[in-house]
Design a protein around this motif. Sequence first.
Motif, PDB file in Angstrom:
ATOM      1  N   ILE A  61       0.830  -1.201   0.000  1.00  0.00           N
ATOM      2  CA  ILE A  61       0.000   0.000   0.000  1.00  0.00           C
ATOM      3  C   ILE A  61       0.871   1.260   0.000  1.00  0.00           C
ATOM      4  O   ILE A  61       2.069   1.206   0.288  1.00  0.00           O
ATOM      5  N   HIS A  62       0.248   2.377  -0.330  1.00  0.00           N
ATOM      6  CA  HIS A  62       0.979   3.640  -0.500  1.00  0.00           C
ATOM      7  C   HIS A  62       1.770   4.012   0.756  1.00  0.00           C
ATOM      8  O   HIS A  62       2.906   4.495   0.673  1.00  0.00           O
ATOM      9  N   GLU A  63       1.180   3.747   1.910  1.00  0.00           N
ATOM     10  CA  GLU A  63       1.806   4.118   3.178  1.00  0.00           C
ATOM     11  C   GLU A  63       2.984   3.219   3.536  1.00  0.00           C
ATOM     12  O   GLU A  63       3.673   3.466   4.529  1.00  0.00           O
ATOM     13  N   GLU A  64       3.220   2.186   2.756  1.00  0.00           N
ATOM     14  CA  GLU A  64       4.355   1.288   2.987  1.00  0.00           C
ATOM     15  C   GLU A  64       5.527   1.593   2.063  1.00  0.00           C
ATOM     16  O   GLU A  64       6.466   0.805   1.970  1.00  0.00           O
ATOM     17  N   LEU A  65       5.485   2.744   1.410  1.00  0.00           N
ATOM     18  CA  LEU A  65       6.574   3.167   0.529  1.00  0.00           C
ATOM     19  C   LEU A  65       7.327   4.323   1.166  1.00  0.00           C
ATOM     20  O   LEU A  65       6.721   5.209   1.773  1.00  0.00           O
ATOM     21  N   GLN A  66       8.632   4.300   1.019  1.00  0.00           N
ATOM     22  CA  GLN A  66       9.470   5.322   1.653  1.00  0.00           C
ATOM     23  C   GLN A  66       9.522   6.599   0.813  1.00  0.00           C
ATOM     24  O   GLN A  66       9.638   6.557  -0.412  1.00  0.00           O
ATOM     25  N   ASN A  67       9.455   7.730   1.529  1.00  0.00           N
ATOM     26  CA  ASN A  67       9.709   9.047   0.935  1.00  0.00           C
ATOM     27  C   ASN A  67       8.879   9.326  -0.318  1.00  0.00           C
ATOM     28  O   ASN A  67       9.400   9.704  -1.369  1.00  0.00           O
ATOM     29  N   VAL A  68       7.566   9.110  -0.206  1.00  0.00           N
ATOM     30  CA  VAL A  68       6.658   9.458  -1.299  1.00  0.00           C
ATOM     31  C   VAL A  68       5.631  10.457  -0.766  1.00  0.00           C
ATOM     32  O   VAL A  68       5.304  10.454   0.425  1.00  0.00           O
ATOM     33  N   ASP A  69       5.120  11.315  -1.664  1.00  0.00           N
ATOM     34  CA  ASP A  69       4.084  12.243  -1.224  1.00  0.00           C
ATOM     35  C   ASP A  69       2.735  11.534  -1.219  1.00  0.00           C
ATOM     36  O   ASP A  69       2.652  10.324  -1.439  1.00  0.00           O
ATOM     37  N   LYS A  70       1.659  12.278  -1.013  1.00  0.00           N
ATOM     38  CA  LYS A  70       0.346  11.650  -0.836  1.00  0.00           C
ATOM     39  C   LYS A  70      -0.310  11.224  -2.149  1.00  0.00           C
ATOM     40  O   LYS A  70      -1.256  10.435  -2.147  1.00  0.00           O
ATOM     41  N   SER A  71       0.176  11.737  -3.263  1.00  0.00           N
ATOM     42  CA  SER A  71      -0.444  11.420  -4.554  1.00  0.00           C
ATOM     43  C   SER A  71      -0.133   9.988  -4.973  1.00  0.00           C
ATOM     44  O   SER A  71       0.995   9.511  -4.801  1.00  0.00           O
ATOM     45  N   PRO A  72      -1.123   9.285  -5.537  1.00  0.00           N
ATOM     46  CA  PRO A  72      -0.870   7.928  -6.039  1.00  0.00           C
ATOM     47  C   PRO A  72       0.235   7.917  -7.092  1.00  0.00           C
ATOM     48  O   PRO A  72       0.387   8.881  -7.860  1.00  0.00           O
ATOM     49  N   LEU A  73       1.002   6.861  -7.115  1.00  0.00           N
ATOM     50  CA  LEU A  73       2.126   6.748  -8.044  1.00  0.00           C
ATOM     51  C   LEU A  73       1.721   5.990  -9.304  1.00  0.00           C
ATOM     52  O   LEU A  73       0.826   5.136  -9.281  1.00  0.00           O
ATOM     53  N   GLU A  74       2.412   6.302 -10.382  1.00  0.00           N
ATOM     54  CA  GLU A  74       2.118   5.680 -11.672  1.00  0.00           C
ATOM     55  C   GLU A  74       2.912   4.385 -11.851  1.00  0.00           C
ATOM     56  O   GLU A  74       4.024   4.249 -11.301  1.00  0.00           O
ATOM     57  N   PRO A  75       2.363   3.425 -12.609  1.00  0.00           N
ATOM     58  CA  PRO A  75       3.140   2.227 -12.954  1.00  0.00           C
ATOM     59  C   PRO A  75       4.463   2.608 -13.606  1.00  0.00           C
ATOM     60  O   PRO A  75       4.537   3.552 -14.389  1.00  0.00           O
ATOM     61  N   GLY A  76       5.500   1.876 -13.247  1.00  0.00           N
ATOM     62  CA  GLY A  76       6.829   2.165 -13.762  1.00  0.00           C
ATOM     63  C   GLY A  76       7.678   2.978 -12.802  1.00  0.00           C
ATOM     64  O   GLY A  76       8.892   3.068 -12.975  1.00  0.00           O
ATOM     65  N   THR A  77       7.039   3.561 -11.762  1.00  0.00           N
ATOM     66  CA  THR A  77       7.780   4.344 -10.777  1.00  0.00           C
ATOM     67  C   THR A  77       8.634   3.427  -9.911  1.00  0.00           C
ATOM     68  O   THR A  77       8.194   2.356  -9.493  1.00  0.00           O
ATOM     69  N   GLU A  78       9.862   3.853  -9.647  1.00  0.00           N
ATOM     70  CA  GLU A  78      10.758   3.084  -8.779  1.00  0.00           C
ATOM     71  C   GLU A  78      10.618   3.589  -7.342  1.00  0.00           C
ATOM     72  O   GLU A  78      10.649   4.784  -7.097  1.00  0.00           O
ATOM     73  N   VAL A  79      10.443   2.655  -6.416  1.00  0.00           N
ATOM     74  CA  VAL A  79      10.198   3.014  -5.010  1.00  0.00           C
ATOM     75  C   VAL A  79      10.998   2.089  -4.098  1.00  0.00           C
ATOM     76  O   VAL A  79      11.532   1.064  -4.534  1.00  0.00           O
ATOM     77  N   THR A  80      11.035   2.462  -2.819  1.00  0.00           N
ATOM     78  CA  THR A  80      11.637   1.604  -1.796  1.00  0.00           C
ATOM     79  C   THR A  80      10.532   1.139  -0.849  1.00  0.00           C
ATOM     80  O   THR A  80       9.743   1.958  -0.360  1.00  0.00           O
ATOM     81  N   ILE A  81      10.480  -0.166  -0.616  1.00  0.00           N
ATOM     82  CA  ILE A  81       9.411  -0.739   0.209  1.00  0.00           C
ATOM     83  C   ILE A  81       9.798  -0.686   1.685  1.00  0.00           C
ATOM     84  O   ILE A  81      10.923  -1.030   2.061  1.00  0.00           O
ATOM     85  N   ASN A  82       8.831  -0.279   2.502  1.00  0.00           N
ATOM     86  CA  ASN A  82       9.032  -0.243   3.949  1.00  0.00           C
ATOM     87  C   ASN A  82       7.992  -1.170   4.600  1.00  0.00           C
ATOM     88  O   ASN A  82       7.133  -0.728   5.368  1.00  0.00           O
TER      89      ASN A  82
END
Length: 205
Positions: free
Chosen positions: A133-154
């Motif tokens: 879920i969105h709240e389990e991603l590090q250092n992202v703002d509140k807006s939903p992310l698009e497919p293809g975005t690179e993230v770090t899982i928390n």
Amino acid sequence: MQKKRMKMSIILSLFAAISLVLGACGNANDENTEDTQNEDKGNAAGTENTENMEGMNHSKMNMSGSGEVPEGLKVAENPTYEVGSQAIIQESHMPGMKGAKATIVGAYDTTVYTVSYTPTTGGERVENHKWVIHEELQNVDKSPLEPGTEVTINADHMEGMDGATAEIDSAEETTIYMVDFTPTTGGAEVKNHQWVTESELSPAK
């Protein structure tokens, strides 16, 4: 005349022997071809099964959780399945999950993602993992992310997930649920499982 008859008899015998040899070779070739075809079919089936299972190995999933939820996760005001109610799980993230009767422990409104990542502990890349879920991603703002975005899982739903770099495969805004259920395959009750989406549940009869 007798010599001619003997010659004809020898010639006919030779033809018969040759025919038997050729017939045997033909049958052997047919058998070899059939074996090869069967082997090819078996290999194709094996490949198909492997492809179907790719990215779906959840053997290292932490099925039960502490019940803690990420900071900032919004409690759903009017969820379809209220806390304390029961529903039937219609998705098989793991063996024994599909068809199990679940008790709703928590309901939250958020954006859920399927993600692909390489575990921090090593091993094969996990494809299309459900769900983060969105709240389990590090250092992202509140807006939903698009497919293809690179993230770090928390989150540590699976071994080697926490801290892994992931790519978002899909995103959906929906209500997600934390549930308790007993696997249809038997075994101990799974407590505080995270997460099941609303579309993966149906009313309990």
